[in-house]
Design a protein around this motif. Structure first.
Motif, PDB file in Angstrom:
ATOM      1  N   ASN A  60       0.822  -1.220   0.000  1.00 48.63           N
ATOM      2  CA  ASN A  60       0.000   0.000   0.000  1.00 48.63           C
ATOM      3  C   ASN A  60       0.852   1.264   0.000  1.00 48.63           C
ATOM      4  N   ARG A  61       2.161   1.120   0.268  1.00 44.37           N
ATOM      5  CA  ARG A  61       3.064   2.275   0.308  1.00 44.37           C
ATOM      6  C   ARG A  61       3.884   2.419  -0.968  1.00 44.37           C
ATOM      7  N   VAL A  62       3.666   1.522  -1.932  1.00 39.50           N
ATOM      8  CA  VAL A  62       4.428   1.570  -3.174  1.00 39.50           C
ATOM      9  C   VAL A  62       3.470   1.538  -4.364  1.00 39.50           C
ATOM     10  N   ASP A  63       4.024   1.788  -5.552  1.00 35.83           N
ATOM     11  CA  ASP A  63       3.194   1.804  -6.755  1.00 35.83           C
ATOM     12  C   ASP A  63       3.155   0.450  -7.454  1.00 35.83           C
ATOM     13  N   MET A  64       4.188  -0.353  -7.231  1.00 29.94           N
ATOM     14  CA  MET A  64       4.237  -1.674  -7.853  1.00 29.94           C
ATOM     15  C   MET A  64       5.193  -2.566  -7.086  1.00 29.94           C
ATOM     16  N   ALA A  65       5.029  -3.861  -7.285  1.00 33.29           N
ATOM     17  CA  ALA A  65       5.871  -4.836  -6.583  1.00 33.29           C
ATOM     18  C   ALA A  65       6.743  -5.602  -7.571  1.00 33.29           C
ATOM     19  N   VAL A  66       8.038  -5.669  -7.246  1.00 33.60           N
ATOM     20  CA  VAL A  66       8.984  -6.516  -7.972  1.00 33.60           C
ATOM     21  C   VAL A  66       9.377  -7.625  -7.004  1.00 33.60           C
ATOM     22  N   VAL A  67       9.109  -8.859  -7.384  1.00 34.30           N
ATOM     23  CA  VAL A  67       9.412 -10.008  -6.532  1.00 34.30           C
ATOM     24  C   VAL A  67      10.637 -10.733  -7.079  1.00 34.30           C
ATOM     25  N   VAL A  68      11.606 -10.926  -6.190  1.00 35.94           N
ATOM     26  CA  VAL A  68      12.819 -11.659  -6.527  1.00 35.94           C
ATOM     27  C   VAL A  68      12.587 -13.117  -6.133  1.00 35.94           C
ATOM     28  N   THR A  69      12.902 -14.030  -7.054  1.00 32.43           N
ATOM     29  CA  THR A  69      12.560 -15.425  -6.836  1.00 32.43           C
ATOM     30  C   THR A  69      13.667 -16.338  -7.364  1.00 32.43           C
ATOM     31  N   ALA A  70      13.590 -17.588  -6.997  1.00 29.66           N
ATOM     32  CA  ALA A  70      14.491 -18.636  -7.488  1.00 29.66           C
ATOM     33  C   ALA A  70      13.837 -19.972  -7.128  1.00 29.66           C
ATOM     34  N   ASP A  71      14.356 -21.050  -7.674  1.00 34.62           N
ATOM     35  CA  ASP A  71      13.820 -22.369  -7.335  1.00 34.62           C
ATOM     36  C   ASP A  71      14.039 -22.650  -5.846  1.00 34.62           C
ATOM     37  N   PRO A  72      13.125 -23.387  -5.203  1.00 30.50           N
ATOM     38  CA  PRO A  72      13.259 -23.685  -3.776  1.00 30.50           C
ATOM     39  C   PRO A  72      14.576 -24.367  -3.410  1.00 30.50           C
ATOM     40  N   GLU A  73      15.091 -25.218  -4.300  1.00 27.73           N
ATOM     41  CA  GLU A  73      16.356 -25.899  -4.007  1.00 27.73           C
ATOM     42  C   GLU A  73      17.509 -24.904  -3.927  1.00 27.73           C
ATOM     43  N   ILE A  74      17.495 -23.937  -4.844  1.00 28.06           N
ATOM     44  CA  ILE A  74      18.538 -22.911  -4.856  1.00 28.06           C
ATOM     45  C   ILE A  74      18.415 -22.052  -3.601  1.00 28.06           C
ATOM     46  N   GLN A  75      17.185 -21.686  -3.257  1.00 30.27           N
ATOM     47  CA  GLN A  75      16.932 -20.888  -2.048  1.00 30.27           C
ATOM     48  C   GLN A  75      17.492 -21.590  -0.810  1.00 30.27           C
ATOM     49  N   LYS A  76      17.141 -22.849  -0.636  1.00 32.95           N
ATOM     50  CA  LYS A  76      17.581 -23.597   0.539  1.00 32.95           C
ATOM     51  C   LYS A  76      19.100 -23.708   0.591  1.00 32.95           C
ATOM     52  N   GLN A  77      19.695 -23.997  -0.548  1.00 32.03           N
ATOM     53  CA  GLN A  77      21.165 -24.114  -0.622  1.00 32.03           C
ATOM     54  C   GLN A  77      21.828 -22.795  -0.202  1.00 32.03           C
ATOM     55  N   ARG A  78      21.319 -21.676  -0.701  1.00 32.26           N
ATOM     56  CA  ARG A  78      21.887 -20.363  -0.361  1.00 32.26           C
ATOM     57  C   ARG A  78      21.758 -20.070   1.132  1.00 32.26           C
ATOM     58  N   VAL A  79      20.576 -20.327   1.670  1.00 33.87           N
ATOM     59  CA  VAL A  79      20.324 -19.979   3.072  1.00 33.87           C
ATOM     60  C   VAL A  79      21.153 -20.855   4.012  1.00 33.87           C
ATOM     61  N   LEU A  80      21.187 -22.153   3.755  1.00 36.31           N
ATOM     62  CA  LEU A  80      21.911 -23.055   4.651  1.00 36.31           C
ATOM     63  C   LEU A  80      23.429 -22.892   4.545  1.00 36.31           C
ATOM     64  N   ALA A  81      23.887 -22.175   3.522  1.00 39.87           N
ATOM     65  CA  ALA A  81      25.326 -21.892   3.392  1.00 39.87           C
ATOM     66  C   ALA A  81      25.749 -20.752   4.320  1.00 39.87           C
ATOM     67  N   ARG A  82      24.781 -20.044   4.897  1.00 39.85           N
ATOM     68  CA  ARG A  82      25.095 -18.945   5.813  1.00 39.85           C
ATOM     69  C   ARG A  82      25.634 -19.513   7.124  1.00 39.85           C
ATOM     70  N   ALA A  83      26.630 -18.840   7.656  1.00 35.89           N
ATOM     71  CA  ALA A  83      27.342 -19.340   8.842  1.00 35.89           C
ATOM     72  C   ALA A  83      26.433 -19.553  10.046  1.00 35.89           C
ATOM     73  N   ASP A  84      25.485 -18.654  10.264  1.00 36.38           N
ATOM     74  CA  ASP A  84      24.670 -18.718  11.486  1.00 36.38           C
ATOM     75  C   ASP A  84      23.318 -19.405  11.274  1.00 36.38           C
ATOM     76  N   MET A  85      23.157 -20.107  10.147  1.00 36.79           N
ATOM     77  CA  MET A  85      21.845 -20.666   9.812  1.00 36.79           C
ATOM     78  C   MET A  85      21.768 -22.160  10.105  1.00 36.79           C
ATOM     79  N   THR A  86      20.602 -22.569  10.624  1.00 38.61           N
ATOM     80  CA  THR A  86      20.302 -23.984  10.825  1.00 38.61           C
ATOM     81  C   THR A  86      19.019 -24.296  10.054  1.00 38.61           C
TER      82      THR A  86
END
Length: 195
Positions: free
Chosen positions: A120-146
């Motif tokens: 409601n505070r913007v004029d349009m939405a741009v959504v950044v996306t990727a396949d779930p496998e890629i997402q999980k791989q990226r997140v779990l590669a973070r040092a503090d992530m479980t």
């Protein structure tokens, strides 16, 4: 001035995409960076009062704060009630400066855009996306992530499919940096044609 709301679930490449908009000359307001600054400034005493023991040397220690709020929606709402109004103030200052500078397009990098009715505070939405496998791989590669923490964060976020459905534009970062950069440039060309 066109206000783009940039969002995407954890690990989708939203920060990288925000940098691509900035490299193209578009001012970007980063909500995460704003929160980080607030945690070391104005928000720290307010959070310490609500969650004692979470501030160290004048700044919020996220590792100490996390067990208080993760997986606890009602407690998270208390934290958001402290932080969100302060973020909105910083956002308004950014927009005012952009208007004074006669910027035609700005990007509002808002991680929980749809979850907080930020669309409601913007004029349009741009959504950044990727396949779930890629997402999980990226997140779990973070040092503090479980795995547990990753799932707790996902619980708070709207499913990627629903975000895609609500988007005006998509940027798929799973295809690589250059294809994502081309998608950003295409969005900017489309918006320039509308002005």
């Amino acid at each position: 001035m066109i206000r783009i709301g940039l969002t995407g679930s954890i690990g989708m490449g939203k920060s990288t995409t925000a940098n691509m908009f900035a490299a193209a000359g578009v001012p970007v307001h980063d909500a995460d960076a704003t929160v980080h600054a607030l945690y070391a400034g104005r928000a720290a005493p307010l959070i310490e009062a609500a969650f004692p023991g979470t501030v160290v040397d004048g700044r919020v220690d996220r590792k100490r704060l996390s067990p208080h709020v993760l997986g606890k929606p009602e407690v998270m709402k208390r934290l958001e009630a402290i932080v969100h109004p302060l973020v909105r103030e910083e956002e308004e200052a950014f927009l005012t400066a952009a208007r004074l500078a006669r910027r035609r397009i700005v990007v509002m990098d808002i991680p929980l855009l749809f979850e907080t009715a930020g669309e409601n505070r913007v004029d349009m939405a741009v959504v950044v996306t990727a396949d779930p496998e890629i997402q999980k791989q990226r997140v779990l590669a973070r040092a503090d992530m479980t795995e547990d923490r990753f799932h707790a964060i996902l619980e708070r976020q709207m499913p990627d499919g629903e975000k895609r459905r609500r988007a005006h534009f998509l940027v798929d970062t799973g295809l690589g940096m250059e294809p994502a950069r081309r998608q950003v440039r295409a969005i900017l060309r489309a918006l320039a044609a509308c002005q």
